[in-house]
Design a protein around this motif. Structure first.
Motif, short mmCIF file in Angstrom:
data_model
loop_
_atom_site.label_atom_id
_atom_site.label_comp_id
_atom_site.label_asym_id
_atom_site.label_seq_id
_atom_site.Cartn_x
_atom_site.Cartn_y
_atom_site.Cartn_z
N VAL A 28 -0.51 1.38 -3.48
CA VAL A 28 -1.30 0.94 -2.33
C VAL A 28 -2.61 0.30 -2.81
O VAL A 28 -3.01 -0.77 -2.34
CB VAL A 28 -1.64 2.13 -1.39
N GLU A 29 -3.25 0.98 -3.76
CA GLU A 29 -4.53 0.55 -4.33
C GLU A 29 -4.47 -0.91 -4.80
O GLU A 29 -5.32 -1.72 -4.46
CB GLU A 29 -4.74 1.46 -5.55
N LEU A 30 -3.42 -1.21 -5.56
CA LEU A 30 -3.29 -2.55 -6.11
C LEU A 30 -3.02 -3.57 -5.01
O LEU A 30 -3.60 -4.66 -4.99
CB LEU A 30 -2.16 -2.57 -7.14
N ILE A 31 -2.14 -3.19 -4.08
CA ILE A 31 -1.71 -4.14 -3.05
C ILE A 31 -2.86 -4.42 -2.07
O ILE A 31 -3.01 -5.55 -1.61
CB ILE A 31 -0.41 -3.63 -2.39
N VAL A 32 -3.69 -3.41 -1.81
CA VAL A 32 -4.84 -3.64 -0.93
C VAL A 32 -5.81 -4.65 -1.57
O VAL A 32 -6.28 -5.57 -0.92
CB VAL A 32 -5.59 -2.33 -0.59
N VAL A 33 -6.06 -4.49 -2.86
CA VAL A 33 -7.04 -5.36 -3.50
C VAL A 33 -6.51 -6.79 -3.67
O VAL A 33 -7.28 -7.74 -3.71
CB VAL A 33 -7.56 -4.76 -4.83
N LEU A 34 -5.19 -6.93 -3.71
CA LEU A 34 -4.63 -8.29 -3.78
C LEU A 34 -4.81 -9.03 -2.46
O LEU A 34 -4.79 -10.26 -2.44
CB LEU A 34 -3.14 -8.23 -4.15
N ALA A 35 -4.98 -8.23 -1.37
CA ALA A 35 -5.19 -8.81 -0.04
C ALA A 35 -4.11 -9.83 0.33
O ALA A 35 -4.37 -10.96 0.72
CB ALA A 35 -6.60 -9.42 0.07
N LEU A 36 -2.85 -9.40 0.19
CA LEU A 36 -1.70 -10.23 0.59
C LEU A 36 -1.59 -10.23 2.11
O LEU A 36 -2.15 -9.36 2.77
CB LEU A 36 -0.42 -9.63 0.00
N PRO A 37 -0.83 -11.19 2.68
CA PRO A 37 -0.59 -11.13 4.12
C PRO A 37 0.13 -9.83 4.48
O PRO A 37 0.89 -9.29 3.68
CB PRO A 37 0.34 -12.32 4.37
N ARG A 38 -0.13 -9.32 5.71
CA ARG A 38 0.35 -7.99 6.10
C ARG A 38 1.85 -7.79 5.89
O ARG A 38 2.27 -6.78 5.33
CB ARG A 38 0.01 -7.74 7.57
N GLU A 39 2.66 -8.76 6.35
CA GLU A 39 4.11 -8.55 6.27
C GLU A 39 4.59 -8.44 4.84
O GLU A 39 5.40 -7.60 4.48
CB GLU A 39 4.86 -9.69 6.97
N LYS A 40 4.06 -9.33 4.00
CA LYS A 40 4.36 -9.34 2.57
C LYS A 40 3.98 -8.00 1.93
O LYS A 40 4.76 -7.41 1.18
CB LYS A 40 3.60 -10.51 1.94
N SER A 41 2.77 -7.50 2.24
CA SER A 41 2.31 -6.22 1.68
C SER A 41 3.23 -5.09 2.09
O SER A 41 3.59 -4.25 1.27
CB SER A 41 0.93 -5.81 2.21
N MET A 42 3.56 -5.05 3.38
CA MET A 42 4.36 -3.93 3.89
C MET A 42 5.74 -3.91 3.24
O MET A 42 6.25 -2.85 2.88
CB MET A 42 4.48 -4.00 5.41
N ASP A 43 6.32 -5.09 3.09
CA ASP A 43 7.65 -5.19 2.49
C ASP A 43 7.61 -4.74 1.03
O ASP A 43 8.40 -3.91 0.58
CB ASP A 43 8.14 -6.64 2.60
N LEU A 44 6.63 -5.26 0.31
CA LEU A 44 6.47 -4.95 -1.12
C LEU A 44 6.22 -3.46 -1.31
O LEU A 44 6.87 -2.79 -2.13
CB LEU A 44 5.28 -5.76 -1.64
N LEU A 45 5.29 -2.94 -0.51
CA LEU A 45 4.92 -1.53 -0.62
C LEU A 45 6.11 -0.62 -0.31
O LEU A 45 6.35 0.36 -1.01
CB LEU A 45 3.77 -1.25 0.35
N GLY A 46 6.85 -0.97 0.74
CA GLY A 46 8.03 -0.17 1.11
C GLY A 46 8.99 -0.05 -0.06
O GLY A 46 9.41 1.05 -0.43
N ARG A 47 9.31 -1.19 -0.70
CA ARG A 47 10.26 -1.18 -1.81
C ARG A 47 9.72 -0.38 -2.99
O ARG A 47 10.43 0.42 -3.61
CB ARG A 47 10.58 -2.62 -2.25
N LEU A 48 8.44 -0.60 -3.30
CA LEU A 48 7.86 0.06 -4.47
C LEU A 48 7.71 1.58 -4.27
O LEU A 48 7.94 2.35 -5.20
CB LEU A 48 6.50 -0.56 -4.81
N VAL A 49 7.36 1.99 -3.05
CA VAL A 49 7.20 3.43 -2.80
C VAL A 49 8.55 4.14 -2.92
O VAL A 49 8.65 5.20 -3.54
CB VAL A 49 6.52 3.69 -1.43
N ILE A 50 9.60 3.53 -2.36
CA ILE A 50 10.93 4.13 -2.49
C ILE A 50 11.32 4.24 -3.97
O ILE A 50 11.79 5.28 -4.43
CB ILE A 50 11.98 3.31 -1.69
#
Lengths: 259, 259
Positions: free
Chosen positions: A103-125
């Motif tokens: 989450v830390e890394l993805i927040v600081v990258l400040a990607l568009p919301r949909e892109k972040s959520m998709d990426l984060l979902g895959r990485l957390v799983i």
């Protein structure tokens, strides 16, 4: 638990104590330094703070568990008391902190919301799979079980690193100047510190000797300090630099881009 | 207390430790992230913080009580020390935190004052009844007593869920865009996490076997993490989204409503 010399016991004991200090120290740094960061990037600093706070708690427990697991024997060596050293604290810690590190890394990258959520979902799983598949190997005494779970856990491990490496490459292309440099450095920190984990795990497969035990404990501890405190501070520097750029007048931004 | 294998004992032990970390971690998150929330919705975040702080304290006690209730027997299994495991910590926790969870949701919905007070009054009375009627069944050894108090406690349980479900349906109709989505998700989180409690309670009725004991402890623990940390973070996201909408210029609000 293997018999340890006083020096071996103390090395691990003092590494754990150092880690408690490093984690809580870094936590206080994030709390105090958060105000230097633009509101937009602050969640990254808050999450970095949670990671080191949670890890500090777990190292406090690990330290106590190590102390209770050993006593000085008649031969002057440290021998097992019979109270088991609780390996699971590390895995519980990772279960909570690895998703937060992502989450830390993805927040600081400040990607568009949909892109972040998709990426984060895959990485957390993938991170939950990595940790859950690693644990049975860590606690098993059978070499083949350890090897199988090492391989199974290594697949999501590689997936996470590969995904982050590629995402960070995109970010590096878009950034300029000091931020570009910092993101490049953070990517290297990420890769190098994460490599400590499978190496420490392999010490476990190497068997229950004193040297293997020291290798595991010191390896994981160095990895945790680097991946949590070190990486968190890198993320802080990126957020700080982005804050300075965002608040600078447009002319300064153009100059920054050329630098 | 039934005899447990080392893995069974450790599973519960480590779940309790994880919960301590999760509760206090979430508490610090609310404290640090509160500043991102408009003053109007901040009480919801403060109350969310109190819930996880109080629960963290109780899990600290539950963890210690579990550790004192068991010792390693001669056969290598974990056997009761005779020091009773204190179930009452959970009920004391719920007595304090369930009314606060209700306040949390109602504050973020920002209903008119009279409506909120009436709703809250009814729900808090129902929650006290639910918890007070559940306890005699939890500590009883008689199957029929357990069944009777399960049913008695289940009535206010259903009343609370039904009332919240209907209130949230009204809120969902009034909201648009991202807030609507979040309220819908929160409603599902509420329903799913609350269902864990009667299920864990039923393990109690199933009898004092090792599996039942593990089912109770792990069930309640997962439920508490989801209903307090998970639900609190959902409420935070709703408050965050409402803050962004309230602070956006009118044109952006219209665009948000269309999205």
């Amino acid at each position: 638990m293997p018999e340890l010399s006083p020096d071996q016991f103390s090395l691990v004991y003092n590494m754990f104590s150092l880690t408690i200090a490093a984690m809580f120290g870094t936590f206080v740094f994030f709390v105090l330094a958060k105000e230097n960061i633009a509101v937009k990037y602050r969640p990254a600093i808050v999450v970095s703070g949670l990671v080191v706070l949670i890890a500090g708690y777990h190292y406090f427990r690990i330290f106590q568990s190590w102390d209770e697991a050993y006593t000085i024997g008649e031969n002057g060596m440290y021998v097992a008391t019979g109270v088991p050293f609780n390996d699971a604290y590390r895995y519980v810690d990772w279960l909570l902190t690895v998703p937060l590190l992502l989450v830390e890394l993805i927040v600081v990258l400040a990607l568009p919301r949909e892109k972040s959520m998709d990426l984060l979902g895959r990485l957390v799983i993938a991170s939950v799979l990595m940790i859950a598949l690693g644990y049975p190997g860590e606690v098993s005494d059978s070499g083949s079980t350890q090897a199988i779970f090492f391989v199974l856990s290594f697949i999501p491990f590689v997936y996470i690193l590969r995904t982050l490496w590629k995402e960070l490459a995109v970010e590096i292309e878009h950034e300029t100047g000091r931020v570009k440099e910092l993101v490049e450095q953070t990517r290297m920190v990420l890769l190098v510190t994460w490599m400590f984990y499978p190496i420490a795990y392999l010490f476990n497969i190497a068997g229950g000797t004193a040297d293997a035990e020291i290798g595991i404990q010191v390896g994981y501890t160095i990895a945790d300090i680097a991946a949590k405190c070190g990486y968190g501070v890198m993320v802080y520097f990126i957020a700080r630099e982005k804050t300075l750029i965002d608040s600078a007048p447009a002319s300064a931004k153009a100059a920054g881009a050329k630098a």
